[in-house]
Design a protein around this motif. Structure first.
Motif, PDB file in Angstrom:
ATOM      1  N   TYR A 248       0.852  -0.721  -0.423  1.00  0.00           N
ATOM      2  CA  TYR A 248       0.265   0.085   0.101  1.00  0.00           C
ATOM      3  C   TYR A 248       0.410   1.161  -0.214  1.00  0.00           C
ATOM      4  CZ  TYR A 248      -3.863   3.225   0.999  1.00  0.00           C
ATOM      5  OH  TYR A 248      -4.932   4.217   1.722  1.00  0.00           O
ATOM      6  N   LEU A 249       2.202   1.241   1.089  1.00  0.00           N
ATOM      7  CA  LEU A 249       2.968   1.717   0.732  1.00  0.00           C
ATOM      8  C   LEU A 249       3.661   2.503  -0.861  1.00  0.00           C
ATOM      9  CD1 LEU A 249       4.353   1.805   4.346  1.00  0.00           C
ATOM     10  CD2 LEU A 249       2.585   4.110   3.726  1.00  0.00           C
ATOM     11  N   ASN A 250       3.621   1.702  -1.238  1.00  0.00           N
ATOM     12  CA  ASN A 250       4.378   1.263  -2.450  1.00  0.00           C
ATOM     13  C   ASN A 250       3.733   1.791  -3.433  1.00  0.00           C
ATOM     14  OD1 ASN A 250       6.990   0.948  -0.860  1.00  0.00           O
ATOM     15  ND2 ASN A 250       6.571  -1.376  -1.648  1.00  0.00           N
ATOM     16  N   GLU A 251       2.822   1.434  -3.759  1.00  0.00           N
ATOM     17  CA  GLU A 251       1.533   0.699  -4.796  1.00  0.00           C
ATOM     18  C   GLU A 251       0.270   2.695  -4.778  1.00  0.00           C
ATOM     19  OE1 GLU A 251       2.314  -0.315  -7.755  1.00  0.00           O
ATOM     20  OE2 GLU A 251       3.934  -1.498  -6.356  1.00  0.00           O
ATOM     21  N   ILE A 252       0.515   2.704  -3.854  1.00  0.00           N
ATOM     22  CA  ILE A 252      -1.097   3.960  -3.090  1.00  0.00           C
ATOM     23  C   ILE A 252      -0.223   4.564  -3.018  1.00  0.00           C
ATOM     24  CG2 ILE A 252      -3.082   3.951  -2.363  1.00  0.00           C
ATOM     25  CD1 ILE A 252      -3.569   1.819  -4.137  1.00  0.00           C
ATOM     26  N   GLN A 253       0.291   4.654  -1.611  1.00  0.00           N
ATOM     27  CA  GLN A 253       1.564   6.548  -1.613  1.00  0.00           C
ATOM     28  C   GLN A 253       2.298   6.675  -2.558  1.00  0.00           C
ATOM     29  OE1 GLN A 253       1.528   6.798   2.843  1.00  0.00           O
ATOM     30  NE2 GLN A 253      -0.597   5.866   3.271  1.00  0.00           N
ATOM     31  N   GLY A 254       3.009   5.703  -3.175  1.00  0.00           N
ATOM     32  CA  GLY A 254       4.185   6.387  -3.955  1.00  0.00           C
ATOM     33  C   GLY A 254       5.162   6.210  -3.401  1.00  0.00           C
ATOM     34  N   LEU A 255       6.073   5.689  -1.910  1.00  0.00           N
ATOM     35  CA  LEU A 255       6.613   5.704  -1.338  1.00  0.00           C
ATOM     36  C   LEU A 255       7.960   5.114  -1.076  1.00  0.00           C
ATOM     37  CD1 LEU A 255       5.290   6.836   2.213  1.00  0.00           C
ATOM     38  CD2 LEU A 255       6.110   7.936  -0.179  1.00  0.00           C
ATOM     39  N   SER A 256       9.372   4.388  -1.519  1.00  0.00           N
ATOM     40  CA  SER A 256      10.626   4.017  -1.255  1.00  0.00           C
ATOM     41  C   SER A 256      10.661   3.795   0.049  1.00  0.00           C
ATOM     42  CB  SER A 256      11.714   4.333  -2.289  1.00  0.00           C
ATOM     43  OG  SER A 256      12.295   3.275  -2.772  1.00  0.00           O
ATOM     44  N   GLN A 257      10.651   2.338   0.337  1.00  0.00           N
ATOM     45  CA  GLN A 257      11.794   2.694   1.938  1.00  0.00           C
ATOM     46  C   GLN A 257      13.503   2.844   1.683  1.00  0.00           C
ATOM     47  OE1 GLN A 257      11.180  -1.333   3.795  1.00  0.00           O
ATOM     48  NE2 GLN A 257      12.358  -0.356   5.370  1.00  0.00           N
ATOM     49  N   TYR A 258      13.319   2.186   0.416  1.00  0.00           N
ATOM     50  CA  TYR A 258      15.479   2.490   0.485  1.00  0.00           C
ATOM     51  C   TYR A 258      15.105   4.302   0.126  1.00  0.00           C
ATOM     52  CZ  TYR A 258      19.952   2.929  -2.440  1.00  0.00           C
ATOM     53  OH  TYR A 258      20.774   3.449  -3.104  1.00  0.00           O
ATOM     54  N   GLU A 259      14.782   4.781  -0.379  1.00  0.00           N
ATOM     55  CA  GLU A 259      14.502   6.204  -0.631  1.00  0.00           C
ATOM     56  C   GLU A 259      14.407   6.874   0.748  1.00  0.00           C
ATOM     57  OE1 GLU A 259      15.795   8.207  -3.312  1.00  0.00           O
ATOM     58  OE2 GLU A 259      15.611   5.860  -4.898  1.00  0.00           O
ATOM     59  N   ILE A 260      13.393   6.925   1.470  1.00  0.00           N
ATOM     60  CA  ILE A 260      12.659   7.545   2.394  1.00  0.00           C
ATOM     61  C   ILE A 260      14.561   7.716   3.684  1.00  0.00           C
ATOM     62  CG2 ILE A 260      11.790   7.784   4.930  1.00  0.00           C
ATOM     63  CD1 ILE A 260       9.224   6.740   2.133  1.00  0.00           C
ATOM     64  N   VAL A 261      14.875   5.535   3.795  1.00  0.00           N
ATOM     65  CA  VAL A 261      15.949   5.630   4.820  1.00  0.00           C
ATOM     66  C   VAL A 261      17.440   6.167   4.148  1.00  0.00           C
ATOM     67  CG1 VAL A 261      17.299   3.534   5.657  1.00  0.00           C
ATOM     68  CG2 VAL A 261      14.609   3.876   5.459  1.00  0.00           C
ATOM     69  N   LYS A 262      17.431   6.009   2.602  1.00  0.00           N
ATOM     70  CA  LYS A 262      18.509   6.960   2.294  1.00  0.00           C
ATOM     71  C   LYS A 262      19.166   8.217   1.900  1.00  0.00           C
ATOM     72  CE  LYS A 262      18.633   8.154  -2.161  1.00  0.00           C
ATOM     73  NZ  LYS A 262      19.065   8.263  -3.448  1.00  0.00           N
ATOM     74  N   ASP A 263      17.601   8.806   2.438  1.00  0.00           N
ATOM     75  CA  ASP A 263      17.889  10.418   2.986  1.00  0.00           C
ATOM     76  C   ASP A 263      17.151  10.766   4.079  1.00  0.00           C
ATOM     77  OD1 ASP A 263      17.865  10.493   0.474  1.00  0.00           O
ATOM     78  OD2 ASP A 263      15.761  10.742  -0.097  1.00  0.00           O
ATOM     79  N   GLY A 264      17.567   9.886   4.797  1.00  0.00           N
ATOM     80  CA  GLY A 264      17.683   9.861   6.009  1.00  0.00           C
ATOM     81  C   GLY A 264      16.232  10.273   7.253  1.00  0.00           C
ATOM     82  N   GLY A 265      15.727   9.319   6.544  1.00  0.00           N
ATOM     83  CA  GLY A 265      13.686   9.836   6.594  1.00  0.00           C
ATOM     84  C   GLY A 265      13.372   8.691   7.239  1.00  0.00           C
ATOM     85  N   LYS A 266      12.243   8.808   8.335  1.00  0.00           N
ATOM     86  CA  LYS A 266      11.916   7.103   8.207  1.00  0.00           C
ATOM     87  C   LYS A 266      10.746   6.604   7.910  1.00  0.00           C
ATOM     88  CE  LYS A 266       9.945   5.453  13.097  1.00  0.00           C
ATOM     89  NZ  LYS A 266      10.768   3.616  12.828  1.00  0.00           N
ATOM     90  N   TYR A 267      10.838   5.612   7.637  1.00  0.00           N
ATOM     91  CA  TYR A 267      10.063   4.802   6.644  1.00  0.00           C
ATOM     92  C   TYR A 267       8.851   4.683   7.180  1.00  0.00           C
ATOM     93  CZ  TYR A 267       8.255   1.418   3.437  1.00  0.00           C
ATOM     94  OH  TYR A 267       6.824   1.009   2.228  1.00  0.00           O
ATOM     95  N   PRO A 268       6.917   5.231   7.227  1.00  0.00           N
ATOM     96  CA  PRO A 268       5.850   5.610   7.699  1.00  0.00           C
ATOM     97  C   PRO A 268       4.716   3.699   7.838  1.00  0.00           C
ATOM     98  CG  PRO A 268       5.710   6.270   5.389  1.00  0.00           C
ATOM     99  CD  PRO A 268       7.114   5.779   5.699  1.00  0.00           C
ATOM    100  N   LEU A 269       5.793   2.985   8.415  1.00  0.00           N
ATOM    101  CA  LEU A 269       5.281   1.749   8.619  1.00  0.00           C
ATOM    102  C   LEU A 269       5.387   1.411  10.225  1.00  0.00           C
ATOM    103  CD1 LEU A 269       3.846  -0.791   7.473  1.00  0.00           C
ATOM    104  CD2 LEU A 269       5.974  -1.358   6.860  1.00  0.00           C
ATOM    105  N   TYR A 270       4.196   1.317  10.828  1.00  0.00           N
ATOM    106  CA  TYR A 270       4.041   1.527  11.921  1.00  0.00           C
ATOM    107  C   TYR A 270       3.368  -0.142  12.486  1.00  0.00           C
ATOM    108  CZ  TYR A 270       4.613   6.312  10.944  1.00  0.00           C
ATOM    109  OH  TYR A 270       4.612   7.316  10.241  1.00  0.00           O
TER     110      TYR A 270
END
Length: 333
Positions: A248-270
């Motif tokens: 859902y995060l990848n396909e619907i919200q268009g978020l990539s765990q790799y890109e977010i973590v690479k840029d120092g962010g926190k992947y929004p899966l809890y």
């Protein structure tokens, strides 16, 4: 095969769609044959679906002469069933189902073409026959959608004399899922498939609980459909909650765990505070668990100042999760 009257009707309609889909292919070398079988199967399927609704009201209603209705003849199939013209009248008089003129005309035109094809030949060009088939498909889809709740309600007047007999059998449920899948493949009928899937979902879930499916992108995904499983009523996509949350995060919200973590962010899966699975996602201002189906509004949860875990807020206005707050109490003693 052990199919019911409704099951046979759905099976015929599905086969009609398969033949129609084949006829639509540019590479099809037997277009006339595919159209013929599509027409014949659809006509038989529609008649059985309409009769099955009559049967759900009372088994005697499907006999041509209801005064001669006999349970033994019904069981072994040795009886004359109600004719097409009378069938629609009985649905109105005995079931309170008023079939509109669009449906009546579509079913009647299909029946006439079927009779011509069975006994003689069809003089109309095949695009006209295709148009007739497509119109009848629209109307039978509408009939299923409008009367879905009647098909799923318990049978209380079955010829078996069993009170509260289940509405749809497992095989009928499976065939309805197949019908949705096949009818969605026809460009002209995608919306018809959505309508059937929506009414099916409404029968088994609350529509506002449904989310967009990562597979088909339609808002017909139910969380916790079965234990820790998500299910889409449209495309039948089914996976564990943890998997669906990530997709859902990848396909619907268009978020990539790799890109977010690479840029120092926190992947929004809890981690869900209820079931402890890593399957909670912020969906439009609500934190939804794809595993257990629990959800909380943004003002009902917070992130722990110490460990960053998502927790349910209480009245004490603490900025710590329960574990960290408990540890702090012990540490202060």
């Amino acid at each position: 095969m052990g199919l019911t009257m409704l099951g046979n009707g759905l099976d015929f309609v599905i086969n009609s769609i398969i033949h129609l889909k084949e006829a639509e292919q540019e590479s099809c070398k037997s277009k006339e044959k595919e159209i013929k079988y599509s027409l014949l199967h659809l006509s038989s399927g529609i008649e059985l679906i309409l009769k099955s609704r009559l049967y759900r009201e009372h088994w005697t209603y499907i006999f041509s002469d209801m005064n001669k209705a006999n349970k033994e003849n019904l069981k072994n199939g040795s009886f004359k069933s109600v004719e097409s013209a009378i069938l629609i009248d009985r649905l109105k008089i005995l079931c309170g189902i008023d079939i509109d003129n669009d449906s009546k005309n579509a079913f009647e035109n299909l029946r006439k073409l079927r009779n011509q094809m069975e006994h003689f030949t069809i003089n109309d060009n095949f695009p006209a026959v295709e148009a007739c088939i497509n119109k009848a498909l629209v109307e039978v889809s509408k009939f299923i959608t409008n009367n879905y709740n009647d098909f799923t309600s318990p049978l209380t007047m079955s010829f078996k004399d069993d009170d509260d007999e289940f509405g749809l059998t497992q095989e009928e449920e499976k065939l309805i899922e197949e019908l949705i899948k096949y009818i969605a493949k026809l460009k002209e009928h995608y919306d018809d498939a959505i309508k059937i899937a929506t009414v099916k979902a409404q029968d088994e879930a609350v529509l506002h609980e449904l989310l967009k499916c990562p597979s088909c992108k339609e808002k017909l995904l139910k969380c916790n459909y079965d234990d820790n499983m998500c299910h889409c009523f449209f495309c039948t996509y089914e996976e564990k909650g943890e998997t669906v949350a990530e997709e859902y995060l990848n396909e619907i919200q268009g978020l990539s765990q790799y890109e977010i973590v690479k840029d120092g962010g926190k992947y929004p899966l809890y981690k869900c505070p209820d079931c402890d699975r890593n399957s909670m996602v912020n969906v439009g201002g609500k934190y939804v668990c794809f595993s257990c189906g629990m959800y909380y509004r943004e003002n009902e949860v917070a992130f722990c100042d110490k460990c960053s875990v998502l927790y349910i807020k209480e009245d004490d206005n603490s900025e710590l999760c329960h574990s960290c707050a408990k540890y702090k109490v012990v540490e202060n003693k």
